[in-house]
Design an enzyme around this catalytic site. Sequence first.
Site, PDB file in Angstrom:
ATOM      1  N   GLY A 171       0.803  -1.216   0.000  1.00  0.00           N
ATOM      2  CA  GLY A 171       0.000   0.000   0.000  1.00  0.00           C
ATOM      3  C   GLY A 171       0.833   1.261   0.000  1.00  0.00           C
ATOM      4  O   GLY A 171       0.391   2.305   0.482  1.00  0.00           O
ATOM      5  N   ALA A 172       2.064   1.172  -0.543  1.00  0.00           N
ATOM      6  CA  ALA A 172       2.943   2.333  -0.696  1.00  0.00           C
ATOM      7  C   ALA A 172       3.215   3.031   0.642  1.00  0.00           C
ATOM      8  O   ALA A 172       3.448   4.237   0.678  1.00  0.00           O
ATOM      9  CB  ALA A 172       2.356   3.333  -1.696  1.00  0.00           C
ATOM     10  N   SER A 218       4.920  -5.880  -1.990  1.00  0.00           N
ATOM     11  CA  SER A 218       5.213  -4.476  -2.275  1.00  0.00           C
ATOM     12  C   SER A 218       5.814  -3.799  -1.025  1.00  0.00           C
ATOM     13  O   SER A 218       6.828  -4.255  -0.505  1.00  0.00           O
ATOM     14  CB  SER A 218       3.946  -3.773  -2.760  1.00  0.00           C
ATOM     15  OG  SER A 218       4.231  -2.484  -3.242  1.00  0.00           O
ATOM     16  N   ALA A 219       5.161  -2.741  -0.517  1.00  0.00           N
ATOM     17  CA  ALA A 219       5.665  -2.092   0.694  1.00  0.00           C
ATOM     18  C   ALA A 219       5.684  -3.068   1.862  1.00  0.00           C
ATOM     19  O   ALA A 219       6.567  -2.998   2.733  1.00  0.00           O
ATOM     20  CB  ALA A 219       4.794  -0.879   1.034  1.00  0.00           C
ATOM     21  N   ASP A 245       7.124  -5.014 -14.079  1.00  0.00           N
ATOM     22  CA  ASP A 245       6.756  -4.210 -12.920  1.00  0.00           C
ATOM     23  C   ASP A 245       7.423  -2.840 -13.047  1.00  0.00           C
ATOM     24  O   ASP A 245       8.654  -2.737 -13.022  1.00  0.00           O
ATOM     25  CB  ASP A 245       7.215  -4.914 -11.638  1.00  0.00           C
ATOM     26  CG  ASP A 245       6.678  -4.251 -10.374  1.00  0.00           C
ATOM     27  OD1 ASP A 245       6.347  -3.053 -10.420  1.00  0.00           O
ATOM     28  OD2 ASP A 245       6.603  -4.937  -9.341  1.00  0.00           O
ATOM     29  N   HIS A 295       3.183  -5.060 -11.556  1.00  0.00           N
ATOM     30  CA  HIS A 295       3.223  -4.999 -10.094  1.00  0.00           C
ATOM     31  C   HIS A 295       1.982  -5.635  -9.465  1.00  0.00           C
ATOM     32  O   HIS A 295       2.063  -6.230  -8.381  1.00  0.00           O
ATOM     33  CB  HIS A 295       3.325  -3.527  -9.655  1.00  0.00           C
ATOM     34  CG  HIS A 295       3.654  -3.336  -8.210  1.00  0.00           C
ATOM     35  ND1 HIS A 295       4.874  -3.681  -7.673  1.00  0.00           N
ATOM     36  CD2 HIS A 295       2.916  -2.835  -7.173  1.00  0.00           C
ATOM     37  CE1 HIS A 295       4.891  -3.394  -6.388  1.00  0.00           C
ATOM     38  NE2 HIS A 295       3.704  -2.892  -6.057  1.00  0.00           N
TER      39      HIS A 295
END
Length: 446
Positions: free
Chosen positions: A184-185, A255-256, A357, A389
């Site tokens: 979620g960045a 991701s994050a 990605d 991604h």
Amino acid sequence: MQSQNLLPISNPNSSNMIPTSSSATADTMLILVQENDDSKIEKKPLLSRTFSYTSSSSSSSNLLKQQQRRRRIASENSLCSVAVESCSQDMERAASDTFVVTKLSFTLLRYLGVGYRWIVRFLALGCYAMLLIPGFIQVGYYYFHSTQVRRGIVYGDQPRNRLDLYLPKNMNGPKPVVAFVTGGAWIIGYKAWGSLLGQQLSERDIIVACIDYRNFPQGTISDMVKDASQGISFVCNKIAEYGGDPNRIYLMGQSAGAHIASCALLEQAIKEASEDQRDSWSVSQIKAYFGLSGGYNFLNLVDHFHSRGLYRSIFLSIMEGEQGLRRYSPEVMAQDPNVQNAVSLLPPIVLFHGTADYSIPCNSSKSFADTLKALGVNAECILYEGKTHTDLFLQDPMRGGIDDMLNDLITMIHGDNSETIRANSTPRKRLVPEFMLKLARSVSPF
């Protein structure tokens, strides 16, 4: 005048005082007492035993019915009261959450600004979500209504210290466990984002614990790593109570979340290597780490993120300044000679990444795996040609059928058991039409 005795009005042939004839109206006895001449006391009817018994039974029955009715009404009122109280609590919680989210959103806007690039990205995110809405509805229904999902389990004392558990239907023995940290960045992460993965893995006899954590600006990277570490500790120490196997716990992030989980793992290894007071879990309890589309060297990625809209000033605020870029870059930290003993404690590392990605280039995973292998860690990077991604995490699972990344993950957890392999190759149903998936891929802001 002499006083008269008590005389029964009854059958003269009767030998007792109890009335036996129905002709005795109201079955009475007259009490006549004459104390003085011509003075008489009023006549009083006395009820018979039969009449008294019937009346008493009827009264008892009515009383019992009234009591039952009062209890039923009281029970209904109690249920209504509980429902109203529960609804009131839900509304208070929703209002509180709305206030917090609104406050954080305004704080975040002060960092982001209202520029053309962010407006475009938010619009693209809205279109992307609308195109995948058929899949989100089905996954959301499962998340809120399945008896296999345990939502909001508390693992710490912070507001976001909650996790969701996804349990297999067949709990006939200890199950392997995946502790999953969602992406979620570092800004919009939430535990429910892992519900699709949780559903898929629980169908394959694996327990999944989706760990929530504070996002920016509610917290910075040190808070996120601390929350993730506490969540991992809960899984390591409590998962047996939910049917999990404490000897088969895997750590995974996307991701994050992949970055945060790897930071928590390395930080714990450093604590153990330096013999500091460690948390209530150990790196040795983690059987393997799986990183999906993660970034591990922010000295190389900060400019890339800036070009993608996650501006340098914002990212530095998340990472707690320039020094944080180094401290919270697992690849950079692993190369520090002072932590070589800690690196040797790491479990096997498997990094998944798509070659298409653009949010976090696949070279990030390749470089980290190469660095770890050079340091003697059992590490590998698996690349999926042409995958973006979000393909590996959302579009491919919603497409149904055979999912290569999911099959690789399940095989590593369950091993090469032939029965497990056959179960893994069972096609899953499609959640979203293909044309919508392709459109979503083309407008994705990730």
